[in-house]
Structures are given as C-alpha cells and as structure tokens.
Design a protein around this motif. Structure first.
Motif, PDB file in Angstrom:
ATOM      1  N   PHE A  82      37.257  42.938  41.005  1.00 50.54           N
ATOM      2  CA  PHE A  82      37.942  42.039  40.015  1.00 50.54           C
ATOM      3  C   PHE A  82      39.254  42.610  39.665  1.00 50.54           C
ATOM      4  O   PHE A  82      39.455  42.935  38.895  1.00 50.54           O
ATOM      5  N   LYS A  83      40.193  42.032  40.643  1.00 53.01           N
ATOM      6  CA  LYS A  83      41.641  42.637  40.296  1.00 53.01           C
ATOM      7  C   LYS A  83      42.046  41.821  39.197  1.00 53.01           C
ATOM      8  O   LYS A  83      43.235  42.428  38.689  1.00 53.01           O
ATOM      9  N   ASP A  84      41.725  40.770  38.733  1.00 57.40           N
ATOM     10  CA  ASP A  84      42.154  40.067  37.618  1.00 57.40           C
ATOM     11  C   ASP A  84      41.884  40.382  36.313  1.00 57.40           C
ATOM     12  O   ASP A  84      42.086  39.810  35.297  1.00 57.40           O
ATOM     13  N   LYS A  85      40.742  41.218  36.383  1.00 58.39           N
ATOM     14  CA  LYS A  85      40.169  41.851  35.019  1.00 58.39           C
ATOM     15  C   LYS A  85      40.647  43.143  34.843  1.00 58.39           C
ATOM     16  O   LYS A  85      41.232  44.051  35.463  1.00 58.39           O
ATOM     17  N   LYS A  86      40.571  43.616  33.356  1.00 60.07           N
ATOM     18  CA  LYS A  86      40.816  44.870  33.039  1.00 60.07           C
ATOM     19  C   LYS A  86      39.778  45.947  33.430  1.00 60.07           C
ATOM     20  O   LYS A  86      38.807  45.191  33.700  1.00 60.07           O
ATOM     21  N   PRO A  87      40.325  47.067  33.498  1.00 59.69           N
ATOM     22  CA  PRO A  87      39.164  48.034  34.192  1.00 59.69           C
ATOM     23  C   PRO A  87      37.612  47.973  33.295  1.00 59.69           C
ATOM     24  O   PRO A  87      36.614  48.089  33.860  1.00 59.69           O
ATOM     25  N   ASP A  88      37.931  47.914  32.117  1.00 66.79           N
ATOM     26  CA  ASP A  88      36.418  47.756  31.460  1.00 66.79           C
ATOM     27  C   ASP A  88      35.618  46.528  31.573  1.00 66.79           C
ATOM     28  O   ASP A  88      34.287  46.400  31.647  1.00 66.79           O
ATOM     29  N   GLU A  89      36.384  45.364  31.578  1.00 63.95           N
ATOM     30  CA  GLU A  89      35.828  44.083  31.865  1.00 63.95           C
ATOM     31  C   GLU A  89      35.386  44.215  33.377  1.00 63.95           C
ATOM     32  O   GLU A  89      34.281  43.395  33.474  1.00 63.95           O
ATOM     33  N   ALA A  90      36.043  44.599  34.217  1.00 65.09           N
ATOM     34  CA  ALA A  90      35.636  44.877  35.687  1.00 65.09           C
ATOM     35  C   ALA A  90      34.511  45.483  36.015  1.00 65.09           C
ATOM     36  O   ALA A  90      33.433  45.224  36.829  1.00 65.09           O
TER      37      ALA A  90
END
Length: 215
Positions: A82-90
């Motif tokens: 999930f490259k478009d997400k922040k690390p925590d969201e990913a």
C-alpha cells in the motif's frame, strides 16, 4: 487488530509442522501466509520481496521468526503493498487481509475413493488368495496372509525307509505302532511292521485328517 494477526500467525506457524508450538514461523509458512492472505499480489509484492524481508527481520543463523519479528516484516511489506498509505495505515490494511484467514489446502493431494479406485480398494470384495491376505476389518495380515503355515501338531514323523504303501496297509490293520513293546502285548498276530516302523515316537493321525495325511 494485532491480536487477530497473532491468531493468524499461530495457525500458519503450525501448518504442516507437527513439532511447532506456534510461537515461531519458518520461511515456507511465512511465504504461504503472505500468499494465502493476499499480501503477495505478484506485482507490488512478489515472492522475492517476501524472502528478502524474512531474511532481513530474522536473527542471524536463525531459521524462524517470532511474532514480534513478523510484525516488523509486515510493516516492510505493508509499505510495498500500500504505497499510497502511511506506514500505520498500511500495517492496518495488512492486518485486515490476514483477519480470520486459515492456511489453504488447495492442491494438497488427497486419497480418492470414487469410481474404479473405490472398487479396487474394497477388501470385502476380494476373492481367492487375495481375500486371505486381509482380516474382516480390511487390515492386512502381513506375512501370515501370504504364506501357508503348516500345523504339524498331532502328526507323526514317519521313517523314510518304510514305503508309503506298506505304512498305509499296516495302519489299516489297526496294529499299534509304538517304540514301547509293552504296548503290543496281548494283541492278535498281524502283519509285520515295515522296516524302521518302531522308530515312531508320537501318535499317528486318525479320523478326518488321516486321509489328508496318507493321500
């Protein structure tokens, strides 16, 4: 969410590993988890990426990873998946993919019992010598079902020097055969015993088995 991931981790950690306690996971099962849960999509995350991340998070010379190391690996893969997400969201999205998942058994070879195979493996329908190789439950008897054991109990070992014909005639005249001369005292005169006949030391067969013995 992490608790659900922990349960999934444990289910995959013990898959195909009878000695595993579920606290550590090897590379094979790690790759299976990533594939079965959809983390490995073949585009953003490939099998090579999964192997590289596993080697990165595991301890030196170790062959397995703990759940803590597994979480670090999921962070790495989450940023790729999930490259478009922040690390925590990913990472949360990765955990959602894992939630409630079990190891897939598709492709695992199973014994078939349909069609002709069922008839060929049904021991209750076997006949002849093949039937004798299995008991009533269908369990094989082993060597006992492949060899004919001769039961010599109750049979006498006759001397080779006496002909078969003379022995049969001698027995049919009901003369007592024994190495002990006292057992023949008082008997009426009869034909002489063939040479060597007094070497018998056990009862001679009679009844229904006698015909089978003498032919």
């Amino acid at each position: 969410m992490a608790s659900e991931a922990g349960k999934t981790f444990q289910r995959f950690a013990v898959f195909g590993e009878s000695s595993s306690s579920g606290t550590e996971m090897n590379n094979k099962n790690f790759s299976k988890l990533c594939r079965d849960c959809g983390i490995m999509d073949g585009k953003t995350v490939t099998s090579t990426d999964v192997d590289i991340v596993f080697s990165k998070v595991k301890a030196k010379n170790a062959r397995t990873i703990t759940f803590q190391q597994f979480q670090e690996a999921m962070k790495e893969l989450g940023q790729k998946r999930f490259k478009d997400k922040k690390p925590d969201e990913a990472l949360e999205n990765i955990y959602k993919l894992m939630e409630g998942k079990d190891p897939a058994t598709t492709g695992v070879t199973k014994a078939t019992t349909v069609g002709g195979v069922s008839r060929l493996t049904d021991t209750s329908k076997y006949t002849g010598s093949h039937k004798e190789r299995f008991d009533e439950s269908g369990k094989g008897k082993g060597i006992a079902g492949r060899e004919e054991a001769t039961d010599n109990s109750g049979y006498a070992t006759l001397p080779r020097m006496a002909s078969r014909k003379s022995i049969v005639m001698f027995l049919r005249n009901e003369v007592l055969l024994s190495p002990d001369p006292r057992r023949t005292e008082g008997l009426p005169p009869g034909p002489s015993a063939p040479a060597g006949i007094r070497e018998l030391s056990c009862p001679v067969p009679s009844g229904k088995h006698s015909d089978e013995w003498w032919g």
